[in-house]
Motif scaffolding. Structure first.
Motif, PDB file in Angstrom:
ATOM      1  N   LEU A  23       0.834  -1.210   0.000  1.00  0.00           N
ATOM      2  CA  LEU A  23       0.000   0.000   0.000  1.00  0.00           C
ATOM      3  C   LEU A  23       0.867   1.258   0.000  1.00  0.00           C
ATOM      4  CD1 LEU A  23      -2.905  -0.940   2.458  1.00  0.00           C
ATOM      5  CD2 LEU A  23      -3.084  -0.439   0.016  1.00  0.00           C
ATOM      6  N   MET A  24       1.918   1.260   0.826  1.00  0.00           N
ATOM      7  CA  MET A  24       2.818   2.420   0.867  1.00  0.00           C
ATOM      8  C   MET A  24       3.518   2.608  -0.478  1.00  0.00           C
ATOM      9  SD  MET A  24       4.623   2.366   4.598  1.00  0.00           S
ATOM     10  CE  MET A  24       4.026   1.059   5.650  1.00  0.00           C
ATOM     11  N   LEU A  25       3.946   1.508  -1.068  1.00  0.00           N
ATOM     12  CA  LEU A  25       4.622   1.597  -2.367  1.00  0.00           C
ATOM     13  C   LEU A  25       3.654   2.052  -3.460  1.00  0.00           C
ATOM     14  CD1 LEU A  25       6.903  -1.568  -2.243  1.00  0.00           C
ATOM     15  CD2 LEU A  25       7.613   0.825  -2.105  1.00  0.00           C
ATOM     16  N   ALA A  26       2.411   1.613  -3.369  1.00  0.00           N
ATOM     17  CA  ALA A  26       1.412   2.041  -4.355  1.00  0.00           C
ATOM     18  C   ALA A  26       1.162   3.537  -4.240  1.00  0.00           C
ATOM     19  CB  ALA A  26       0.117   1.256  -4.156  1.00  0.00           C
ATOM     20  N   GLU A  27       1.118   4.036  -3.014  1.00  0.00           N
ATOM     21  CA  GLU A  27       0.954   5.486  -2.811  1.00  0.00           C
ATOM     22  C   GLU A  27       2.131   6.236  -3.423  1.00  0.00           C
ATOM     23  OE1 GLU A  27       0.047   7.167   1.073  1.00  0.00           O
ATOM     24  OE2 GLU A  27      -0.852   5.233   1.619  1.00  0.00           O
ATOM     25  N   ALA A  28       3.322   5.711  -3.234  1.00  0.00           N
ATOM     26  CA  ALA A  28       4.528   6.380  -3.734  1.00  0.00           C
ATOM     27  C   ALA A  28       4.581   6.370  -5.263  1.00  0.00           C
ATOM     28  CB  ALA A  28       5.770   5.704  -3.164  1.00  0.00           C
ATOM     29  N   GLU A  29       3.881   5.437  -5.896  1.00  0.00           N
ATOM     30  CA  GLU A  29       3.877   5.355  -7.359  1.00  0.00           C
ATOM     31  C   GLU A  29       2.949   6.374  -8.001  1.00  0.00           C
ATOM     32  OE1 GLU A  29       5.857   3.451  -9.389  1.00  0.00           O
ATOM     33  OE2 GLU A  29       6.884   2.945  -7.520  1.00  0.00           O
ATOM     34  N   ASP A  30       1.988   6.902  -7.233  1.00  0.00           N
ATOM     35  CA  ASP A  30       1.053   7.892  -7.785  1.00  0.00           C
ATOM     36  C   ASP A  30       1.814   9.109  -8.277  1.00  0.00           C
ATOM     37  OD1 ASP A  30      -1.076   6.277  -7.245  1.00  0.00           O
ATOM     38  OD2 ASP A  30      -1.650   7.308  -5.383  1.00  0.00           O
ATOM     39  N   GLU A  31       1.396   9.624  -9.413  1.00  0.00           N
ATOM     40  CA  GLU A  31       2.055  10.810  -9.977  1.00  0.00           C
ATOM     41  C   GLU A  31       1.816  12.030  -9.106  1.00  0.00           C
ATOM     42  OE1 GLU A  31       2.041  12.237 -14.128  1.00  0.00           O
ATOM     43  OE2 GLU A  31       1.671  10.122 -14.559  1.00  0.00           O
ATOM     44  N   GLY A  32       2.840  12.830  -8.963  1.00  0.00           N
ATOM     45  CA  GLY A  32       2.711  14.061  -8.221  1.00  0.00           C
ATOM     46  C   GLY A  32       2.958  13.925  -6.732  1.00  0.00           C
ATOM     47  N   ILE A  33       3.115  12.702  -6.254  1.00  0.00           N
ATOM     48  CA  ILE A  33       3.380  12.500  -4.833  1.00  0.00           C
ATOM     49  C   ILE A  33       4.833  12.053  -4.683  1.00  0.00           C
ATOM     50  CG2 ILE A  33       2.811  11.160  -2.787  1.00  0.00           C
ATOM     51  CD1 ILE A  33      -0.005  10.893  -3.843  1.00  0.00           C
ATOM     52  N   ALA A  34       5.569  12.773  -3.851  1.00  0.00           N
ATOM     53  CA  ALA A  34       6.973  12.439  -3.620  1.00  0.00           C
ATOM     54  C   ALA A  34       7.069  11.267  -2.667  1.00  0.00           C
ATOM     55  CB  ALA A  34       7.712  13.646  -3.053  1.00  0.00           C
ATOM     56  N   LEU A  35       8.060  10.429  -2.882  1.00  0.00           N
ATOM     57  CA  LEU A  35       8.270   9.271  -2.041  1.00  0.00           C
ATOM     58  C   LEU A  35       8.542   9.709  -0.597  1.00  0.00           C
ATOM     59  CD1 LEU A  35       9.573   6.005  -2.981  1.00  0.00           C
ATOM     60  CD2 LEU A  35      10.872   7.028  -1.150  1.00  0.00           C
ATOM     61  N   ALA A  36       9.258  10.816  -0.421  1.00  0.00           N
ATOM     62  CA  ALA A  36       9.550  11.327   0.929  1.00  0.00           C
ATOM     63  C   ALA A  36       8.260  11.719   1.646  1.00  0.00           C
ATOM     64  CB  ALA A  36      10.496  12.514   0.839  1.00  0.00           C
ATOM     65  N   GLU A  37       7.302  12.231   0.891  1.00  0.00           N
ATOM     66  CA  GLU A  37       6.016  12.624   1.494  1.00  0.00           C
ATOM     67  C   GLU A  37       5.266  11.391   2.001  1.00  0.00           C
ATOM     68  OE1 GLU A  37       1.853  14.566  -0.041  1.00  0.00           O
ATOM     69  OE2 GLU A  37       3.718  15.208  -1.026  1.00  0.00           O
ATOM     70  N   VAL A  38       5.280  10.323   1.211  1.00  0.00           N
ATOM     71  CA  VAL A  38       4.625   9.081   1.622  1.00  0.00           C
ATOM     72  C   VAL A  38       5.336   8.527   2.852  1.00  0.00           C
ATOM     73  CG1 VAL A  38       4.124   6.694   0.928  1.00  0.00           C
ATOM     74  CG2 VAL A  38       3.848   8.552  -0.712  1.00  0.00           C
ATOM     75  N   ALA A  39       6.652   8.596   2.875  1.00  0.00           N
ATOM     76  CA  ALA A  39       7.414   8.101   4.025  1.00  0.00           C
ATOM     77  C   ALA A  39       7.061   8.878   5.287  1.00  0.00           C
ATOM     78  CB  ALA A  39       8.911   8.206   3.730  1.00  0.00           C
ATOM     79  N   ARG A  40       6.962  10.202   5.172  1.00  0.00           N
ATOM     80  CA  ARG A  40       6.598  11.028   6.337  1.00  0.00           C
ATOM     81  C   ARG A  40       5.201  10.675   6.841  1.00  0.00           C
ATOM     82  NH1 ARG A  40       9.303  15.098   3.914  1.00  0.00           N
ATOM     83  NH2 ARG A  40       7.494  15.785   2.754  1.00  0.00           N
ATOM     84  N   ARG A  41       4.281  10.489   5.919  1.00  0.00           N
ATOM     85  CA  ARG A  41       2.895  10.193   6.282  1.00  0.00           C
ATOM     86  C   ARG A  41       2.798   8.888   7.080  1.00  0.00           C
ATOM     87  NH1 ARG A  41      -0.179   9.630   1.240  1.00  0.00           N
ATOM     88  NH2 ARG A  41       0.859  11.567   0.738  1.00  0.00           N
ATOM     89  N   HIS A  42       3.654   7.928   6.757  1.00  0.00           N
ATOM     90  CA  HIS A  42       3.599   6.624   7.424  1.00  0.00           C
ATOM     91  C   HIS A  42       4.692   6.459   8.466  1.00  0.00           C
ATOM     92  CE1 HIS A  42       0.454   4.960   4.865  1.00  0.00           C
ATOM     93  NE2 HIS A  42       1.027   5.611   3.867  1.00  0.00           N
ATOM     94  N   ASP A  43       5.412   7.546   8.728  1.00  0.00           N
ATOM     95  CA  ASP A  43       6.483   7.542   9.719  1.00  0.00           C
ATOM     96  C   ASP A  43       7.526   6.454   9.413  1.00  0.00           C
ATOM     97  OD1 ASP A  43       7.806   8.601  11.906  1.00  0.00           O
ATOM     98  OD2 ASP A  43       6.880   7.162  13.287  1.00  0.00           O
ATOM     99  N   VAL A  44       7.990   6.483   8.167  1.00  0.00           N
ATOM    100  CA  VAL A  44       9.000   5.532   7.679  1.00  0.00           C
ATOM    101  C   VAL A  44      10.103   6.357   7.037  1.00  0.00           C
ATOM    102  CG1 VAL A  44       9.396   3.629   6.064  1.00  0.00           C
ATOM    103  CG2 VAL A  44       7.209   3.829   7.197  1.00  0.00           C
ATOM    104  N   HIS A  45      11.320   5.885   7.111  1.00  0.00           N
ATOM    105  CA  HIS A  45      12.403   6.570   6.410  1.00  0.00           C
ATOM    106  C   HIS A  45      12.250   6.344   4.909  1.00  0.00           C
ATOM    107  CE1 HIS A  45      14.879   7.868   9.763  1.00  0.00           C
ATOM    108  NE2 HIS A  45      14.522   6.742  10.372  1.00  0.00           N
ATOM    109  N   PRO A  46      12.512   7.370   4.101  1.00  0.00           N
ATOM    110  CA  PRO A  46      12.398   7.188   2.644  1.00  0.00           C
ATOM    111  C   PRO A  46      13.264   6.035   2.135  1.00  0.00           C
ATOM    112  CG  PRO A  46      12.667   9.503   3.177  1.00  0.00           C
ATOM    113  CD  PRO A  46      12.845   8.744   4.446  1.00  0.00           C
TER     114      PRO A  46
END
Length: 124
Positions: A23-46
């Protein structure tokens, strides 16, 4: 105010299920969303997301090549080509001339040709 998570007990590592990782990786694949942003949202290191992405790619694309099938057309067999005629190699005949010279000739040489060769070589 941000979320604070207190980890107690002997093990301090958090564990994510395969579904959560996907799910986290799928979020990171969405266009316009930075991988670092997804990491912050889930409290994970990029870097953790990059590692998971790399692992998932290795699993989904194995190093073993996938067999491919080619189309085949079956036709009537053609007549085999005749084998090329093989000439039997015969040993050469060696003729020692009066002047000590040696002449090697094919045993099928015409007698007239051999006589002219001998005559030419002995006179030279």
């Amino acid at each position: 105010m941000g979320r604070i998570e207190i980890l107690t007990g002997r093990e301090r590592r958090r564990r994510w299920s395969e579904d959560e990782k996907l799910l986290m990786l799928a979020e990171a694949e969405d266009e316009g969303i930075a991988l670092a942003e997804v990491a912050r949202r889930h409290d994970v290191h990029p870097q953790q997301l990059y590692a998971w992405r790399s692992m998932m790619r290795k699993v989904s694309s194995p190093a073993v090549p996938v067999p491919a099938f080619l189309s085949v057309e079956i036709t009537e067999p053609s007549a085999p080509e005749p084998a090329p005629e093989r000439r039997r190699r015969t040993k050469a005949v060696e003729v020692t001339l009066r002047n000590g010279r040696r002449l090697r000739v094919d045993p099928e040489i015409a007698p007239e040709t051999l006589a002219r060769l001998i005559q030419t070589l002995e006179s030279a």
